[in-house]
Design a protein around this motif. Structure first.
Motif, PDB file in Angstrom:
ATOM      1  N   LYS A 165      13.264 -55.766   3.457  1.00 32.76           N
ATOM      2  CA  LYS A 165      14.467 -54.999   3.734  1.00 32.76           C
ATOM      3  C   LYS A 165      14.213 -53.499   3.615  1.00 32.76           C
ATOM      4  CE  LYS A 165      18.787 -54.373   4.658  1.00 32.76           C
ATOM      5  NZ  LYS A 165      19.785 -54.000   3.754  1.00 32.76           N
ATOM      6  N   SER A 166      12.956 -53.082   3.403  1.00 33.12           N
ATOM      7  CA  SER A 166      12.697 -51.678   3.108  1.00 33.12           C
ATOM      8  C   SER A 166      12.489 -50.818   4.345  1.00 33.12           C
ATOM      9  CB  SER A 166      11.501 -51.549   2.180  1.00 33.12           C
ATOM     10  OG  SER A 166      10.367 -52.132   2.784  1.00 33.12           O
ATOM     11  N   HIS A 167      11.847 -51.345   5.382  1.00 26.28           N
ATOM     12  CA  HIS A 167      11.587 -50.533   6.575  1.00 26.28           C
ATOM     13  C   HIS A 167      11.411 -51.451   7.780  1.00 26.28           C
ATOM     14  CE1 HIS A 167       7.161 -51.362   6.519  1.00 26.28           C
ATOM     15  NE2 HIS A 167       7.431 -51.569   5.259  1.00 26.28           N
ATOM     16  N   ILE A 168      11.226 -50.849   8.952  1.00 23.61           N
ATOM     17  CA  ILE A 168      11.168 -51.561  10.242  1.00 23.61           C
ATOM     18  C   ILE A 168      12.432 -52.406  10.419  1.00 23.61           C
ATOM     19  CG2 ILE A 168       9.714 -52.898  11.818  1.00 23.61           C
ATOM     20  CD1 ILE A 168       7.376 -52.441   9.941  1.00 23.61           C
ATOM     21  N   LEU A 169      13.583 -51.749  10.334  1.00 24.06           N
ATOM     22  CA  LEU A 169      14.852 -52.464  10.401  1.00 24.06           C
ATOM     23  C   LEU A 169      15.455 -52.470  11.803  1.00 24.06           C
ATOM     24  CD1 LEU A 169      16.402 -51.115   7.082  1.00 24.06           C
ATOM     25  CD2 LEU A 169      15.269 -53.293   7.458  1.00 24.06           C
ATOM     26  N   GLU A 170      14.900 -51.686  12.726  1.00 22.86           N
ATOM     27  CA  GLU A 170      15.464 -51.615  14.073  1.00 22.86           C
ATOM     28  C   GLU A 170      15.405 -52.947  14.795  1.00 22.86           C
ATOM     29  OE1 GLU A 170      13.845 -48.675  16.635  1.00 22.86           O
ATOM     30  OE2 GLU A 170      14.880 -47.035  15.651  1.00 22.86           O
ATOM     31  N   LYS A 171      14.305 -53.656  14.646  1.00 24.11           N
ATOM     32  CA  LYS A 171      14.131 -54.908  15.384  1.00 24.11           C
ATOM     33  C   LYS A 171      14.792 -56.107  14.712  1.00 24.11           C
ATOM     34  CE  LYS A 171       9.602 -54.393  14.927  1.00 24.11           C
ATOM     35  NZ  LYS A 171       8.152 -54.629  15.021  1.00 24.11           N
ATOM     36  N   LYS A 172      15.312 -55.935  13.516  1.00 26.93           N
ATOM     37  CA  LYS A 172      15.960 -57.030  12.811  1.00 26.93           C
ATOM     38  C   LYS A 172      17.446 -57.051  13.140  1.00 26.93           C
ATOM     39  CE  LYS A 172      12.533 -56.784   9.225  1.00 26.93           C
ATOM     40  NZ  LYS A 172      12.152 -56.121   8.007  1.00 26.93           N
ATOM     41  N   SER A 173      17.988 -58.246  13.287  1.00 23.71           N
ATOM     42  CA  SER A 173      19.399 -58.388  13.641  1.00 23.71           C
ATOM     43  C   SER A 173      20.279 -58.039  12.444  1.00 23.71           C
ATOM     44  CB  SER A 173      19.682 -59.815  14.082  1.00 23.71           C
ATOM     45  OG  SER A 173      19.549 -60.698  12.988  1.00 23.71           O
ATOM     46  N   PRO A 174      21.538 -57.666  12.700  1.00 18.36           N
ATOM     47  CA  PRO A 174      22.456 -57.381  11.589  1.00 18.36           C
ATOM     48  C   PRO A 174      22.626 -58.573  10.653  1.00 18.36           C
ATOM     49  CG  PRO A 174      23.362 -56.568  13.631  1.00 18.36           C
ATOM     50  CD  PRO A 174      22.141 -57.343  13.989  1.00 18.36           C
ATOM     51  N   LYS A 175      22.618 -59.770  11.204  1.00 16.70           N
ATOM     52  CA  LYS A 175      22.755 -60.967  10.379  1.00 16.70           C
ATOM     53  C   LYS A 175      21.562 -61.115   9.436  1.00 16.70           C
ATOM     54  CE  LYS A 175      23.215 -65.971  10.717  1.00 16.70           C
ATOM     55  NZ  LYS A 175      23.285 -67.111  11.628  1.00 16.70           N
ATOM     56  N   GLN A 176      20.363 -60.863   9.950  1.00 15.58           N
ATOM     57  CA  GLN A 176      19.168 -60.968   9.123  1.00 15.58           C
ATOM     58  C   GLN A 176      19.176 -59.918   8.024  1.00 15.58           C
ATOM     59  OE1 GLN A 176      15.504 -60.389  11.243  1.00 15.58           O
ATOM     60  NE2 GLN A 176      14.238 -61.118   9.569  1.00 15.58           N
ATOM     61  N   LYS A 177      19.552 -58.687   8.370  1.00 16.50           N
ATOM     62  CA  LYS A 177      19.598 -57.610   7.370  1.00 16.50           C
ATOM     63  C   LYS A 177      20.657 -57.882   6.304  1.00 16.50           C
ATOM     64  CE  LYS A 177      19.690 -54.415  10.686  1.00 16.50           C
ATOM     65  NZ  LYS A 177      19.718 -53.108  11.359  1.00 16.50           N
ATOM     66  N   ARG A 178      21.767 -58.436   6.712  1.00 10.19           N
ATOM     67  CA  ARG A 178      22.838 -58.769   5.767  1.00 10.19           C
ATOM     68  C   ARG A 178      22.363 -59.835   4.783  1.00 10.19           C
ATOM     69  NH1 ARG A 178      26.381 -59.313   9.405  1.00 10.19           N
ATOM     70  NH2 ARG A 178      26.250 -61.554   9.702  1.00 10.19           N
ATOM     71  N   ASN A 179      21.662 -60.846   5.287  1.00 10.65           N
ATOM     72  CA  ASN A 179      21.167 -61.905   4.413  1.00 10.65           C
ATOM     73  C   ASN A 179      20.037 -61.432   3.510  1.00 10.65           C
ATOM     74  OD1 ASN A 179      22.959 -63.897   5.240  1.00 10.65           O
ATOM     75  ND2 ASN A 179      21.686 -64.478   6.976  1.00 10.65           N
ATOM     76  N   LEU A 180      19.257 -60.454   3.957  1.00 14.32           N
ATOM     77  CA  LEU A 180      18.185 -59.914   3.122  1.00 14.32           C
ATOM     78  C   LEU A 180      18.729 -59.061   1.981  1.00 14.32           C
ATOM     79  CD1 LEU A 180      15.553 -58.903   5.820  1.00 14.32           C
ATOM     80  CD2 LEU A 180      15.354 -60.749   4.156  1.00 14.32           C
ATOM     81  N   SER A 181      19.961 -58.583   2.105  1.00 18.18           N
ATOM     82  CA  SER A 181      20.546 -57.736   1.073  1.00 18.18           C
ATOM     83  C   SER A 181      20.990 -58.522  -0.155  1.00 18.18           C
ATOM     84  CB  SER A 181      21.748 -56.985   1.639  1.00 18.18           C
ATOM     85  OG  SER A 181      21.328 -56.101   2.637  1.00 18.18           O
ATOM     86  N   LYS A 182      21.171 -59.818  -0.015  1.00 19.18           N
ATOM     87  CA  LYS A 182      21.689 -60.638  -1.111  1.00 19.18           C
ATOM     88  C   LYS A 182      20.607 -60.928  -2.147  1.00 19.18           C
ATOM     89  CE  LYS A 182      24.877 -62.819   2.068  1.00 19.18           C
ATOM     90  NZ  LYS A 182      25.227 -64.051   2.767  1.00 19.18           N
ATOM     91  N   SER A 183      21.036 -61.113  -3.373  1.00 14.80           N
ATOM     92  CA  SER A 183      20.124 -61.512  -4.447  1.00 14.80           C
ATOM     93  C   SER A 183      20.054 -63.026  -4.505  1.00 14.80           C
ATOM     94  CB  SER A 183      20.611 -60.970  -5.788  1.00 14.80           C
ATOM     95  OG  SER A 183      20.592 -59.577  -5.781  1.00 14.80           O
ATOM     96  N   ILE A 184      18.916 -63.538  -4.957  1.00 13.52           N
ATOM     97  CA  ILE A 184      18.758 -64.979  -5.080  1.00 13.52           C
ATOM     98  C   ILE A 184      18.192 -65.314  -6.448  1.00 13.52           C
ATOM     99  CG2 ILE A 184      18.483 -65.410  -2.620  1.00 13.52           C
ATOM    100  CD1 ILE A 184      15.489 -65.619  -3.087  1.00 13.52           C
ATOM    101  N   VAL A 185      18.391 -66.569  -6.846  1.00 10.85           N
ATOM    102  CA  VAL A 185      17.879 -67.046  -8.130  1.00 10.85           C
ATOM    103  C   VAL A 185      16.427 -67.448  -7.951  1.00 10.85           C
ATOM    104  CG1 VAL A 185      18.161 -68.793  -9.930  1.00 10.85           C
ATOM    105  CG2 VAL A 185      20.165 -67.855  -8.793  1.00 10.85           C
ATOM    106  N   VAL A 186      15.592 -67.064  -8.898  1.00  8.73           N
ATOM    107  CA  VAL A 186      14.168 -67.387  -8.860  1.00  8.73           C
ATOM    108  C   VAL A 186      13.990 -68.882  -9.095  1.00  8.73           C
ATOM    109  CG1 VAL A 186      11.962 -66.984 -10.021  1.00  8.73           C
ATOM    110  CG2 VAL A 186      13.530 -65.099  -9.639  1.00  8.73           C
ATOM    111  N   SER A 187      13.027 -69.482  -8.409  1.00  8.63           N
ATOM    112  CA  SER A 187      12.778 -70.913  -8.545  1.00  8.63           C
ATOM    113  C   SER A 187      12.290 -71.245  -9.955  1.00  8.63           C
ATOM    114  CB  SER A 187      11.757 -71.387  -7.513  1.00  8.63           C
ATOM    115  OG  SER A 187      10.515 -70.793  -7.763  1.00  8.63           O
TER     116      SER A 187
END
Length: 64
Positions: free
Chosen positions: A29-51
């Motif tokens: 989520k840090s760079h090269i964001l032009e080619k990523k869709s808004p949906k992908q960027k939105r999902n990358l912004s979320k936090s997740i629980v470590v396995s």
């Protein structure tokens, strides 16, 4: 015996939450964001629980 040092990189990346679990941010989520869709960027912004398999190593790095 000296005290174990906390790994600073792990301290910045992981946060302890209830039930002795950790949360982290997603990668890519840090760079090269032009080619990523808004949906992908939105999902990358979320936090997740470590396995569970990684939790033991993180606890060792943080000295928990």
């Amino acid at each position: 015996m000296p005290k174990l040092k906390v790994k600073k990189a792990a301290k910045k990346r992981y946060k302890l939450i209830a039930e002795k679990r950790f949360i982290r941010r997603k990668a890519f989520k840090s760079h090269i964001l032009e080619k990523k869709s808004p949906k992908q960027k939105r999902n990358l912004s979320k936090s997740i629980v470590v396995s569970k398999s990684d939790t033991k190593a993180i606890k060792k790095m943080l000295g928990c």
